[in-house]
Motif scaffolding. Sequence first.
Motif, PDB file in Angstrom:
ATOM      1  N   LEU A 278       0.695  -1.383  -0.055  1.00 35.68           N
ATOM      2  CA  LEU A 278      -0.001  -0.008  -0.020  1.00 35.68           C
ATOM      3  C   LEU A 278       0.905   1.314   0.167  1.00 35.68           C
ATOM      4  O   LEU A 278       0.524   2.189  -0.900  1.00 35.68           O
ATOM      5  CB  LEU A 278      -0.954   0.028   1.069  1.00 35.68           C
ATOM      6  CG  LEU A 278      -1.733   1.362   1.414  1.00 35.68           C
ATOM      7  CD1 LEU A 278      -2.862   1.454   0.254  1.00 35.68           C
ATOM      8  CD2 LEU A 278      -2.556   1.118   2.561  1.00 35.68           C
ATOM      9  N   GLY A 279       1.891   1.268   0.720  1.00 41.38           N
ATOM     10  CA  GLY A 279       2.892   2.323   0.813  1.00 41.38           C
ATOM     11  C   GLY A 279       3.581   2.780  -0.353  1.00 41.38           C
ATOM     12  O   GLY A 279       3.748   3.679  -1.045  1.00 41.38           O
ATOM     13  N   LEU A 280       3.822   1.465  -0.975  1.00 41.33           N
ATOM     14  CA  LEU A 280       4.679   1.675  -2.329  1.00 41.33           C
ATOM     15  C   LEU A 280       3.878   2.059  -3.653  1.00 41.33           C
ATOM     16  O   LEU A 280       4.324   3.041  -4.336  1.00 41.33           O
ATOM     17  CB  LEU A 280       5.420   0.225  -2.619  1.00 41.33           C
ATOM     18  CG  LEU A 280       6.557  -0.123  -1.803  1.00 41.33           C
ATOM     19  CD1 LEU A 280       7.034  -1.702  -2.315  1.00 41.33           C
ATOM     20  CD2 LEU A 280       7.606   0.822  -1.985  1.00 41.33           C
TER      21      LEU A 280
ATOM     22  N   LEU B 178       8.621  10.967   2.754  1.00 36.56           N
ATOM     23  CA  LEU B 178       7.425  11.496   3.468  1.00 36.56           C
ATOM     24  C   LEU B 178       5.945  10.708   3.476  1.00 36.56           C
ATOM     25  O   LEU B 178       5.259  10.170   4.266  1.00 36.56           O
ATOM     26  CB  LEU B 178       7.129  13.123   3.390  1.00 36.56           C
ATOM     27  CG  LEU B 178       6.063  13.682   4.173  1.00 36.56           C
ATOM     28  CD1 LEU B 178       6.283  13.592   5.614  1.00 36.56           C
ATOM     29  CD2 LEU B 178       6.026  15.048   3.939  1.00 36.56           C
ATOM     30  N   VAL B 179       5.696  10.497   2.122  1.00 36.62           N
ATOM     31  CA  VAL B 179       4.383   9.798   1.741  1.00 36.62           C
ATOM     32  C   VAL B 179       4.481   8.433   2.009  1.00 36.62           C
ATOM     33  O   VAL B 179       3.511   7.862   2.465  1.00 36.62           O
ATOM     34  CB  VAL B 179       4.388  10.080  -0.057  1.00 36.62           C
ATOM     35  CG1 VAL B 179       3.044   9.106  -0.418  1.00 36.62           C
ATOM     36  CG2 VAL B 179       4.014  11.624  -0.321  1.00 36.62           C
ATOM     37  N   PHE B 180       5.508   7.700   1.850  1.00 31.56           N
ATOM     38  CA  PHE B 180       5.934   6.428   2.125  1.00 31.56           C
ATOM     39  C   PHE B 180       5.481   6.039   3.640  1.00 31.56           C
ATOM     40  O   PHE B 180       4.708   5.226   3.944  1.00 31.56           O
ATOM     41  CB  PHE B 180       7.240   5.529   1.583  1.00 31.56           C
ATOM     42  CG  PHE B 180       7.245   4.150   1.925  1.00 31.56           C
ATOM     43  CD1 PHE B 180       6.715   3.384   1.118  1.00 31.56           C
ATOM     44  CD2 PHE B 180       7.812   3.850   3.123  1.00 31.56           C
ATOM     45  CE1 PHE B 180       6.667   1.941   1.521  1.00 31.56           C
ATOM     46  CE2 PHE B 180       7.843   2.337   3.328  1.00 31.56           C
ATOM     47  CZ  PHE B 180       7.457   1.580   2.560  1.00 31.56           C
TER      48      PHE B 180
ATOM     49  N   ALA C 171       6.299  -1.737  17.010  1.00 30.68           N
ATOM     50  CA  ALA C 171       7.638  -1.592  16.879  1.00 30.68           C
ATOM     51  C   ALA C 171       8.047  -2.038  15.205  1.00 30.68           C
ATOM     52  O   ALA C 171       9.248  -1.014  14.906  1.00 30.68           O
ATOM     53  CB  ALA C 171       8.290  -2.654  17.841  1.00 30.68           C
ATOM     54  N   VAL C 172       7.548  -2.841  14.681  1.00 27.31           N
ATOM     55  CA  VAL C 172       7.935  -3.237  13.602  1.00 27.31           C
ATOM     56  C   VAL C 172       7.525  -1.968  12.478  1.00 27.31           C
ATOM     57  O   VAL C 172       8.334  -1.723  11.660  1.00 27.31           O
ATOM     58  CB  VAL C 172       6.998  -4.607  12.939  1.00 27.31           C
ATOM     59  CG1 VAL C 172       7.457  -4.730  11.567  1.00 27.31           C
ATOM     60  CG2 VAL C 172       7.514  -5.611  13.573  1.00 27.31           C
ATOM     61  N   LEU C 173       6.398  -1.477  12.642  1.00 24.36           N
ATOM     62  CA  LEU C 173       5.980  -0.262  11.781  1.00 24.36           C
ATOM     63  C   LEU C 173       7.090   1.031  12.261  1.00 24.36           C
ATOM     64  O   LEU C 173       7.508   1.483  11.062  1.00 24.36           O
ATOM     65  CB  LEU C 173       4.834   0.196  12.408  1.00 24.36           C
ATOM     66  CG  LEU C 173       4.161   1.449  11.624  1.00 24.36           C
ATOM     67  CD1 LEU C 173       4.103   1.229  10.080  1.00 24.36           C
ATOM     68  CD2 LEU C 173       2.701   1.776  12.249  1.00 24.36           C
TER      69      LEU C 173
ATOM     70  N   VAL D 158      12.953   3.980   6.352  1.00 22.84           N
ATOM     71  CA  VAL D 158      12.839   5.036   5.330  1.00 22.84           C
ATOM     72  C   VAL D 158      13.446   6.357   5.558  1.00 22.84           C
ATOM     73  O   VAL D 158      14.169   7.148   4.754  1.00 22.84           O
ATOM     74  CB  VAL D 158      11.214   5.137   5.285  1.00 22.84           C
ATOM     75  CG1 VAL D 158      11.191   6.230   3.876  1.00 22.84           C
ATOM     76  CG2 VAL D 158      10.895   3.641   4.450  1.00 22.84           C
ATOM     77  N   VAL D 159      13.281   6.987   6.844  1.00 23.76           N
ATOM     78  CA  VAL D 159      13.738   8.141   7.201  1.00 23.76           C
ATOM     79  C   VAL D 159      15.430   8.325   7.186  1.00 23.76           C
ATOM     80  O   VAL D 159      15.830   9.316   6.456  1.00 23.76           O
ATOM     81  CB  VAL D 159      13.164   8.821   8.608  1.00 23.76           C
ATOM     82  CG1 VAL D 159      13.736   9.972   8.795  1.00 23.76           C
ATOM     83  CG2 VAL D 159      11.686   9.009   8.669  1.00 23.76           C
ATOM     84  N   VAL D 160      15.866   7.172   7.732  1.00 21.52           N
ATOM     85  CA  VAL D 160      17.370   7.260   7.840  1.00 21.52           C
ATOM     86  C   VAL D 160      18.090   7.234   6.175  1.00 21.52           C
ATOM     87  O   VAL D 160      18.854   7.829   6.011  1.00 21.52           O
ATOM     88  CB  VAL D 160      17.838   6.153   8.791  1.00 21.52           C
ATOM     89  CG1 VAL D 160      19.528   6.064   8.631  1.00 21.52           C
ATOM     90  CG2 VAL D 160      17.461   6.445  10.144  1.00 21.52           C
TER      91      VAL D 160
END
Length: 277
Positions: free
Chosen positions: A66-68, A208-210, A253-255, A262-264
Amino acid sequence: MSARRIDPLALLALPGVVFLGVVFLLPLGLLLWSSVRGAEGFTLAGYWRVLGDDYYRGVILASLQLGLVTTFGALLLGYPAAFALARARGTAQVVLFALVFLPLTVSIIVKSFGWGIVLRRDGILNWAMLNLGLIERPVRMIFTEGALYAGMINVFLPFMVLPIFSVVRMMDPRLPDAAATLGASPWFRFTRVTLPLSLPGVVAGVSLVFSLAVAAYVTPSLLMGDRYMTMSMVMAKAFLNLRDWQLGAAMAAVLLAVAAAVVVGASVLQRRLGGGR
């Protein structure tokens, strides 16, 4: 040796740091502790359930998908929109900026309900297609993955447009023209001039969106219901219905790990695009 003096301006950040520590870091620490706390003490049973069970692995993969898809769709629509917004002038830019910014002032719940009204069997989209003769009977669109993706892209599109716009507006619009005078083709100008210069905005928008889409709860709940479970929906059911704090905390925690990765990754890529500055 004299003690190192503290910059007085740095003290201005102290109230904000304390506030974040109380309302964010402390609850986050308690959440992570709940994920490894069992009836007999420390245990990783919650993580084994989340990562070892086929159902929960499927939920994680569905959330990532869904994120992708949301990120790709938002990038496909938002990239040209950001250029149009950056190159527009006068009233046209004001109108375009309002079209991008005003959706951010509307609640996600309202927008998701709006999509439900548009896509239902007696909604405006089915009504229009029936009157145009495109279909003979109403088509089921609500509670489908297509409806979910459309709603998600609509909700998160501004978060893709604005970072790209902030970078594109700083670009010199004469650079592609200069490349054209040297014989560069349109594709060469885009891939060698425009795209590299706009990549910092693309990286920021994608991350940001992902991060937002993979953690979405409201839109999947309203447009798909319980037939399409995401990590956030599993967390909500674990905490509110099952009262299984360890399961909900382990999924959280997984989320968190996915969002942090992604941020790093985006931060590292931004530094490389910026020449290590």
